[in-house]
Design a protein around this motif. Sequence first.
Motif, PDB file in Angstrom:
ATOM      1  N   ALA A  87       0.862  -1.194   0.000  1.00  0.00           N
ATOM      2  CA  ALA A  87       0.000   0.000   0.000  1.00  0.00           C
ATOM      3  C   ALA A  87       0.896   1.242   0.000  1.00  0.00           C
ATOM      4  N   ARG A  88       0.318   2.371  -0.428  1.00  0.00           N
ATOM      5  CA  ARG A  88       1.148   3.589  -0.461  1.00  0.00           C
ATOM      6  C   ARG A  88       1.252   4.235   0.918  1.00  0.00           C
ATOM      7  N   LYS A  89       2.243   5.100   1.028  1.00  0.00           N
ATOM      8  CA  LYS A  89       2.472   5.884   2.244  1.00  0.00           C
ATOM      9  C   LYS A  89       2.356   7.369   1.875  1.00  0.00           C
ATOM     10  N   SER A  93       2.049   8.184  -4.812  1.00  0.00           N
ATOM     11  CA  SER A  93       0.817   8.021  -5.584  1.00  0.00           C
ATOM     12  C   SER A  93       0.540   6.511  -5.670  1.00  0.00           C
ATOM     13  N   ARG A  94      -0.712   6.164  -5.966  1.00  0.00           N
ATOM     14  CA  ARG A  94      -1.031   4.733  -6.128  1.00  0.00           C
ATOM     15  C   ARG A  94      -0.201   4.126  -7.255  1.00  0.00           C
ATOM     16  N   ASP A  95       0.107   4.973  -8.268  1.00  0.00           N
ATOM     17  CA  ASP A  95       0.826   4.471  -9.437  1.00  0.00           C
ATOM     18  C   ASP A  95       2.262   4.054  -9.105  1.00  0.00           C
ATOM     19  N   THR A 125      -6.075  -4.535  -5.169  1.00  0.00           N
ATOM     20  CA  THR A 125      -4.697  -4.027  -5.095  1.00  0.00           C
ATOM     21  C   THR A 125      -4.455  -2.876  -6.074  1.00  0.00           C
ATOM     22  N   ASN A 126      -3.732  -1.868  -5.618  1.00  0.00           N
ATOM     23  CA  ASN A 126      -3.449  -0.673  -6.433  1.00  0.00           C
ATOM     24  C   ASN A 126      -2.157  -0.772  -7.241  1.00  0.00           C
ATOM     25  N   PRO A 127      -2.038  -0.030  -8.305  1.00  0.00           N
ATOM     26  CA  PRO A 127      -3.058   0.821  -8.923  1.00  0.00           C
ATOM     27  C   PRO A 127      -4.118  -0.073  -9.578  1.00  0.00           C
ATOM     28  N   ALA A 156     -18.919   5.923  -2.325  1.00  0.00           N
ATOM     29  CA  ALA A 156     -19.280   5.966  -0.892  1.00  0.00           C
ATOM     30  C   ALA A 156     -18.713   7.229  -0.250  1.00  0.00           C
ATOM     31  N   ARG A 157     -17.492   7.576  -0.653  1.00  0.00           N
ATOM     32  CA  ARG A 157     -16.901   8.826  -0.117  1.00  0.00           C
ATOM     33  C   ARG A 157     -17.723  10.024  -0.581  1.00  0.00           C
ATOM     34  N   PHE A 158     -18.047  10.042  -1.854  1.00  0.00           N
ATOM     35  CA  PHE A 158     -18.845  11.122  -2.451  1.00  0.00           C
ATOM     36  C   PHE A 158     -20.179  11.235  -1.699  1.00  0.00           C
ATOM     37  N   GLY A 180     -10.835   6.103 -13.725  1.00  0.00           N
ATOM     38  CA  GLY A 180      -9.774   5.407 -13.015  1.00  0.00           C
ATOM     39  C   GLY A 180      -9.761   5.790 -11.542  1.00  0.00           C
ATOM     40  N   HIS A 181      -9.145   4.933 -10.737  1.00  0.00           N
ATOM     41  CA  HIS A 181      -9.076   5.171  -9.292  1.00  0.00           C
ATOM     42  C   HIS A 181      -7.850   6.043  -8.995  1.00  0.00           C
ATOM     43  N   GLY A 182      -7.919   7.282  -9.484  1.00  0.00           N
ATOM     44  CA  GLY A 182      -6.819   8.221  -9.267  1.00  0.00           C
ATOM     45  C   GLY A 182      -7.395   9.593  -9.024  1.00  0.00           C
TER      46      GLY A 182
END
Length: 313
Positions: A87-89, A93-95, A125-127, A156-158, A180-182
């Motif tokens: 996972a990112r820190k 970026s997720r990428d 799992t990302n990206p 859900a966030r929205f 995309g999930h970005g």
Amino acid sequence: MAVNTRKKISVIGAGFTGATTAFIAAQKELGDVVLVDIPQAENPTKGKALDMLEASPVQGFDANIIGTSNYEDTKDSDVVVITAGIARKPGMSRDDLVNTNAKVMKSVTQEIVKYSPNTVIIVLTNPVDAMTYTVLKESCFPKSRVIGQSGILDSARFRTFISQELNLSVKDITGFVLGGHGDDMVPLVRYSYAGGIPLEKLIPQERLDAIVERTRKGGGEIVNLLGNGSAYYAPAASLVEMVEAVLKDQRRVLPTIAYLEGEYGYNGICLGVPTIVGGNGLEEIIELELSADEKAALDRSAESVKSVMNVLA
Ligand SMILES: NC(=O)c1ccc[n+]([C@@H]2O[C@H](COP(=O)([O-])OP(=O)(O)OC[C@H]3O[C@@H](n4cnc5c(N)ncnc54)[C@H](O)[C@@H]3O)[C@@H](O)[C@H]2O)c1
Ligand SMILES: O=C(O)C[C@H](O)C(=O)O
């Protein structure tokens, strides 16, 4: 003794999202759960599974939960969820995760396919758009049986932010996010409602713009707060909604990541779009009419996904 006919859900990756997904799925009695991680993490994985199982008498759910590093235990899964990888820190970026996680996707997919050739795979799992593509190619499954999760979480966030803005129940807020999930995902304000009333009639434009922007950066907001990992409660709840739709053949209308072959004008990429999810997995892609601005925003998001996919070997 009678043979157990409960559904079987395997969750690959027993970290924050994997363990939380396993627990929610068991609590909802969607089936028996097999939690899988790498051999070096076998004992903690067994420990998490046993700990969850020991909650079952208290909470009153019937579901077996085991932890393992042996893919034989996943044999004949009805659904497999992939949360394995890094996972990112903060600051990432997720990428940035693409190369490490693509290798993980390839190895876990081979094991999944070996033991459950007829399963439906759900990728977290990302990206995640690119990882869904990697799993689809590696599995050689039909596109209906490899689905990515991002849109339920982003929507859900929205919906959470809209409910806070209007001080109305989240139950009455509908809305969804494409692309995309970005950070350039596309929350579709025009297709979002509070109790059937279009949001544009209820919230001033500048507040709507702020909510859209917060939604786009929603993952990063949590990463910065947590400091050493990323969101897992809402992602796990989103995964379980997809697992349930498949196992109960619900034909839910859900935003998920689908492999596109001409839909929305894109070919050969995995991208978040409205879909119908049921017993066969991703059963249909719904094509919405988009305004010129919405289509331009979706094009930008699709370009970002393509640029990540281009680094995949
Ligand atoms: N698509 C989304 O909406 C969304 C939401 C949340 C998290 N994520 C992503 O999901 C992934 C997992 O997040 P997390 O918070 O659970 O991370 P985590 O670090 O808590 O857990 C990941 C787990 O994967 C395991 N793992 C690594 N390689 C493996 C392999 N080859 N086989 C089996 N297990 C392996 C690790 O040992 C670890 O337990 C990350 O890539 C994260 O960015 C995506
Ligand atoms: O933001 C992340 O890195 C994790 C996940 O994709 C999220 O949106 O919470």
